[in-house]
Design a protein around this motif. Sequence first.
Motif, PDB file in Angstrom:
ATOM      1  N   ILE A  33      66.014 -15.616 -12.539  1.00 33.88           N
ATOM      2  CA  ILE A  33      65.941 -17.415 -14.471  1.00 33.88           C
ATOM      3  C   ILE A  33      66.783 -18.475 -14.025  1.00 33.88           C
ATOM      4  N   THR A  34      67.649 -18.574 -13.131  1.00 36.30           N
ATOM      5  CA  THR A  34      68.400 -19.319 -13.143  1.00 36.30           C
ATOM      6  C   THR A  34      68.130 -20.819 -11.776  1.00 36.30           C
ATOM      7  N   GLU A  35      66.619 -20.559 -11.421  1.00 34.56           N
ATOM      8  CA  GLU A  35      66.120 -21.270 -11.019  1.00 34.56           C
ATOM      9  C   GLU A  35      64.980 -22.128 -11.712  1.00 34.56           C
ATOM     10  N   LEU A  36      64.472 -21.470 -12.198  1.00 33.64           N
ATOM     11  CA  LEU A  36      63.429 -21.469 -13.608  1.00 33.64           C
ATOM     12  C   LEU A  36      63.743 -22.595 -13.657  1.00 33.64           C
ATOM     13  N   GLU A  37      64.157 -22.897 -15.421  1.00 31.00           N
ATOM     14  CA  GLU A  37      63.943 -24.676 -15.515  1.00 31.00           C
ATOM     15  C   GLU A  37      64.032 -25.295 -14.305  1.00 31.00           C
ATOM     16  N   GLU A  38      64.793 -25.678 -13.287  1.00 36.42           N
ATOM     17  CA  GLU A  38      65.165 -27.032 -12.130  1.00 36.42           C
ATOM     18  C   GLU A  38      63.751 -26.555 -11.728  1.00 36.42           C
ATOM     19  N   ALA A  39      63.060 -25.450 -11.481  1.00 35.22           N
ATOM     20  CA  ALA A  39      61.689 -25.478 -10.882  1.00 35.22           C
ATOM     21  C   ALA A  39      60.643 -26.241 -12.203  1.00 35.22           C
ATOM     22  N   ILE A  40      60.944 -26.670 -12.851  1.00 34.28           N
ATOM     23  CA  ILE A  40      59.840 -26.937 -14.093  1.00 34.28           C
ATOM     24  C   ILE A  40      59.858 -28.094 -14.160  1.00 34.28           C
ATOM     25  N   ARG A  41      61.229 -28.021 -14.684  1.00 36.92           N
ATOM     26  CA  ARG A  41      61.779 -30.116 -13.909  1.00 36.92           C
ATOM     27  C   ARG A  41      61.327 -30.774 -13.398  1.00 36.92           C
ATOM     28  N   SER A  43      58.337 -29.521 -11.079  1.00 45.38           N
ATOM     29  CA  SER A  43      56.856 -29.011 -10.376  1.00 45.38           C
ATOM     30  C   SER A  43      56.121 -29.513 -11.984  1.00 45.38           C
ATOM     31  N   ALA A  44      56.568 -30.001 -13.363  1.00 40.22           N
ATOM     32  CA  ALA A  44      55.790 -29.536 -14.039  1.00 40.22           C
ATOM     33  C   ALA A  44      54.576 -28.911 -13.988  1.00 40.22           C
ATOM     34  N   PRO A  45      54.903 -27.843 -14.300  1.00 37.31           N
ATOM     35  CA  PRO A  45      53.474 -26.436 -14.362  1.00 37.31           C
ATOM     36  C   PRO A  45      52.565 -26.839 -15.568  1.00 37.31           C
ATOM     37  N   SER A  46      51.831 -26.209 -15.146  1.00 37.44           N
ATOM     38  CA  SER A  46      50.376 -26.172 -16.070  1.00 37.44           C
ATOM     39  C   SER A  46      50.768 -24.655 -16.721  1.00 37.44           C
ATOM     40  N   LEU A  47      51.313 -23.946 -16.570  1.00 39.45           N
ATOM     41  CA  LEU A  47      51.688 -22.879 -16.803  1.00 39.45           C
ATOM     42  C   LEU A  47      52.673 -21.528 -16.459  1.00 39.45           C
ATOM     43  N   VAL A  48      53.757 -21.287 -17.169  1.00 41.00           N
ATOM     44  CA  VAL A  48      54.513 -20.607 -16.491  1.00 41.00           C
ATOM     45  C   VAL A  48      54.254 -19.004 -16.937  1.00 41.00           C
ATOM     46  N   LEU A  49      54.692 -17.830 -15.651  1.00 47.53           N
ATOM     47  CA  LEU A  49      53.955 -16.326 -15.382  1.00 47.53           C
ATOM     48  C   LEU A  49      55.425 -15.777 -15.916  1.00 47.53           C
ATOM     49  N   LEU A  50      55.557 -15.071 -16.867  1.00 47.48           N
ATOM     50  CA  LEU A  50      57.329 -14.222 -16.396  1.00 47.48           C
ATOM     51  C   LEU A  50      56.958 -12.821 -16.818  1.00 47.48           C
ATOM     52  N   SER A  70      61.809 -28.717 -27.786  1.00 44.38           N
ATOM     53  CA  SER A  70      60.646 -29.670 -27.944  1.00 44.38           C
ATOM     54  C   SER A  70      60.208 -29.189 -26.141  1.00 44.38           C
ATOM     55  N   ARG A  71      60.651 -29.603 -25.082  1.00 50.65           N
ATOM     56  CA  ARG A  71      60.938 -29.470 -23.586  1.00 50.65           C
ATOM     57  C   ARG A  71      59.248 -29.067 -23.765  1.00 50.65           C
ATOM     58  N   PHE A  72      59.396 -27.654 -24.226  1.00 51.69           N
ATOM     59  CA  PHE A  72      58.576 -26.159 -23.375  1.00 51.69           C
ATOM     60  C   PHE A  72      57.492 -26.485 -24.737  1.00 51.69           C
ATOM     61  N   ASP A  73      57.305 -27.529 -25.869  1.00 50.44           N
ATOM     62  CA  ASP A  73      55.883 -26.704 -26.501  1.00 50.44           C
ATOM     63  C   ASP A  73      55.275 -26.906 -26.462  1.00 50.44           C
ATOM     64  N   HIS A  74      54.123 -27.309 -25.428  1.00 50.87           N
ATOM     65  CA  HIS A  74      53.491 -27.838 -24.669  1.00 50.87           C
ATOM     66  C   HIS A  74      52.713 -27.163 -23.528  1.00 50.87           C
TER      67      HIS A  74
END
Length: 166
Positions: A33-41, A43-50, A70-74
Amino acid sequence: MKSILAVTPQDDLKVILGKTTSGLFSVQCCHRITELEEAIRQSAPSLVLLDAYKNELLMTELCYNWSQDSRFDHLPILLVGKHADPVRESDAFKAGASDYLVRPLIPEVVEARIMARIKQARNPHTVPPDSTGGKRLRLDKDGYSVFLDDQPLELSKKEFELLHLF
């Protein structure tokens, strides 16, 4: 190419994602999980699967935290649980998950749900402002959320359902 970001320790989910999304999406996997927020910033993914295989409570809490940001609204979030449990599924939706999948996973179902959630994220339900400078109302029917000019409104489930009718 659009991307899917998955947090999963399980190889079966990685294989399913590789097969079902081949050519449609690039799939990036995080193991922590510690890698997750950096990876989102990055790669700007279309979807996240947890994948909640080991810690469903932690993944549900992560969904809740993101639903308040609000950064994750969409950003659609699919939570994968290990058991068909109505309480856990309900908790996931209340926390802000866009969908909830249960093991054993069926590749065709995983693909269909991914495609549906990405399509819904591209076409949010909004009401255009009127010409007199009215406010913009947005309904997130998956998350039971309502926003007025990007500010969340506190509504009961029944109020949301009534509003959704109009």
